[in-house]
Write a protein that holds these residues in place. Sequence first.
Motif, PDB file in Angstrom:
ATOM      1  N   ILE A   5      67.403 -39.570  80.698  1.00  0.00           N
ATOM      2  CA  ILE A   5      66.324 -40.485  80.340  1.00  0.00           C
ATOM      3  C   ILE A   5      65.300 -40.384  81.461  1.00  0.00           C
ATOM      4  N   VAL A   6      64.047 -40.163  81.082  1.00  0.00           N
ATOM      5  CA  VAL A   6      62.967 -40.000  82.054  1.00  0.00           C
ATOM      6  C   VAL A   6      62.217 -41.326  82.165  1.00  0.00           C
ATOM      7  N   TYR A   7      62.170 -41.845  83.391  1.00  0.00           N
ATOM      8  CA  TYR A   7      61.479 -43.108  83.662  1.00  0.00           C
ATOM      9  C   TYR A   7      60.172 -42.835  84.394  1.00  0.00           C
ATOM     10  N   ALA A   8      59.260 -43.801  84.331  1.00  0.00           N
ATOM     11  CA  ALA A   8      57.992 -43.684  85.049  1.00  0.00           C
ATOM     12  C   ALA A   8      58.274 -43.603  86.548  1.00  0.00           C
ATOM     13  N   PRO A   9      57.721 -42.611  87.243  1.00  0.00           N
ATOM     14  CA  PRO A   9      57.976 -42.466  88.673  1.00  0.00           C
ATOM     15  C   PRO A   9      57.152 -43.417  89.547  1.00  0.00           C
ATOM     16  N   ALA A  10      56.169 -44.100  88.945  1.00  0.00           N
ATOM     17  CA  ALA A  10      55.311 -45.024  89.684  1.00  0.00           C
ATOM     18  C   ALA A  10      54.714 -46.022  88.693  1.00  0.00           C
ATOM     19  N   THR A  11      54.164 -47.098  89.216  1.00  0.00           N
ATOM     20  CA  THR A  11      53.497 -48.090  88.382  1.00  0.00           C
ATOM     21  C   THR A  11      52.042 -47.670  88.222  1.00  0.00           C
ATOM     22  N   GLY A  12      51.520 -47.783  87.023  1.00  0.00           N
ATOM     23  CA  GLY A  12      50.132 -47.426  86.756  1.00  0.00           C
ATOM     24  C   GLY A  12      49.927 -47.116  85.286  1.00  0.00           C
ATOM     25  N   ARG A  13      49.053 -46.141  85.023  1.00  0.00           N
ATOM     26  CA  ARG A  13      48.734 -45.749  83.650  1.00  0.00           C
ATOM     27  C   ARG A  13      49.222 -44.316  83.435  1.00  0.00           C
ATOM     28  N   LEU A  14      49.944 -44.101  82.345  1.00  0.00           N
ATOM     29  CA  LEU A  14      50.493 -42.775  82.040  1.00  0.00           C
ATOM     30  C   LEU A  14      49.365 -41.805  81.709  1.00  0.00           C
ATOM     31  N   ALA A  15      49.264 -40.726  82.493  1.00  0.00           N
ATOM     32  CA  ALA A  15      48.196 -39.741  82.312  1.00  0.00           C
ATOM     33  C   ALA A  15      48.699 -38.443  81.691  1.00  0.00           C
ATOM     34  N   GLY A  16      49.999 -38.177  81.773  1.00  0.00           N
ATOM     35  CA  GLY A  16      50.497 -36.926  81.208  1.00  0.00           C
ATOM     36  C   GLY A  16      52.003 -36.823  81.244  1.00  0.00           C
ATOM     37  N   GLU A  37      53.304 -43.301  75.626  1.00  0.00           N
ATOM     38  CA  GLU A  37      52.049 -42.784  75.074  1.00  0.00           C
ATOM     39  C   GLU A  37      51.038 -42.651  76.203  1.00  0.00           C
ATOM     40  N   ILE A  38      50.260 -41.584  76.157  1.00  0.00           N
ATOM     41  CA  ILE A  38      49.230 -41.360  77.162  1.00  0.00           C
ATOM     42  C   ILE A  38      48.280 -42.558  77.142  1.00  0.00           C
ATOM     43  N   GLY A  39      47.968 -43.070  78.325  1.00  0.00           N
ATOM     44  CA  GLY A  39      47.094 -44.223  78.455  1.00  0.00           C
ATOM     45  C   GLY A  39      47.849 -45.548  78.540  1.00  0.00           C
ATOM     46  N   GLN A  40      49.130 -45.519  78.297  1.00  0.00           N
ATOM     47  CA  GLN A  40      49.966 -46.720  78.332  1.00  0.00           C
ATOM     48  C   GLN A  40      50.174 -47.187  79.776  1.00  0.00           C
ATOM     49  N   ASP A  41      50.156 -48.498  79.994  1.00  0.00           N
ATOM     50  CA  ASP A  41      50.519 -49.049  81.299  1.00  0.00           C
ATOM     51  C   ASP A  41      52.032 -48.957  81.438  1.00  0.00           C
ATOM     52  N   VAL A  42      52.490 -48.482  82.597  1.00  0.00           N
ATOM     53  CA  VAL A  42      53.925 -48.307  82.820  1.00  0.00           C
ATOM     54  C   VAL A  42      54.338 -48.956  84.132  1.00  0.00           C
ATOM     55  N   ALA A  43      55.608 -49.350  84.192  1.00  0.00           N
ATOM     56  CA  ALA A  43      56.181 -49.923  85.407  1.00  0.00           C
ATOM     57  C   ALA A  43      57.049 -48.857  86.067  1.00  0.00           C
ATOM     58  N   GLY A  44      56.912 -48.732  87.373  1.00  0.00           N
ATOM     59  CA  GLY A  44      57.693 -47.759  88.134  1.00  0.00           C
ATOM     60  C   GLY A  44      58.895 -48.402  88.786  1.00  0.00           C
ATOM     61  N   PRO A  45      59.573 -47.662  89.655  1.00  0.00           N
ATOM     62  CA  PRO A  45      60.781 -48.162  90.300  1.00  0.00           C
ATOM     63  C   PRO A  45      60.533 -49.328  91.257  1.00  0.00           C
ATOM     64  N   ASP A  46      59.270 -49.606  91.587  1.00  0.00           N
ATOM     65  CA  ASP A  46      58.966 -50.749  92.450  1.00  0.00           C
ATOM     66  C   ASP A  46      59.068 -52.075  91.696  1.00  0.00           C
ATOM     67  N   ARG A  47      59.175 -52.009  90.380  1.00  0.00           N
ATOM     68  CA  ARG A  47      59.344 -53.196  89.539  1.00  0.00           C
ATOM     69  C   ARG A  47      60.822 -53.366  89.209  1.00  0.00           C
ATOM     70  N   THR A  48      61.175 -54.461  88.601  1.00  0.00           N
ATOM     71  CA  THR A  48      62.568 -54.714  88.264  1.00  0.00           C
ATOM     72  C   THR A  48      63.108 -53.664  87.303  1.00  0.00           C
ATOM     73  N   PHE A  49      62.334 -53.329  86.270  1.00  0.00           N
ATOM     74  CA  PHE A  49      62.756 -52.333  85.293  1.00  0.00           C
ATOM     75  C   PHE A  49      61.650 -51.304  85.116  1.00  0.00           C
TER      76      PHE A  49
END
Length: 83
Positions: A5-16, A37-49
């Motif tokens: 399972i691939v998780y967001a590596p950082a908090t921000g907006r998914l660019a690719g 989805e590209i452009g989606q706000d994502v939470a990285g490992p600095d957040r709880t989930f």
Amino acid sequence: MVNAIVYAPATGRLAGLPFAAIAPESGMGLELDIFGEIGQDVAGPDRTFATALAELTLSGKNLRRARSLAAQVLYEPPRILPA
């Protein structure tokens, strides 16, 4: 077979999602479910989930080959722009 399972590596907006365009090579069983989805706000490992972006299942002739293929497919991580 390798499942990841691939998780967001950082908090921000998914660019690719570079691995989303990978075409399976001969002898590689690749199943890819994209959740992000590209452009989606994502939470990285600095957040709880952290946000789950994709699930990857790869099969090869043996576990060593499947792990090698998974490493090749996931070599370039998802691109995240700062929020």
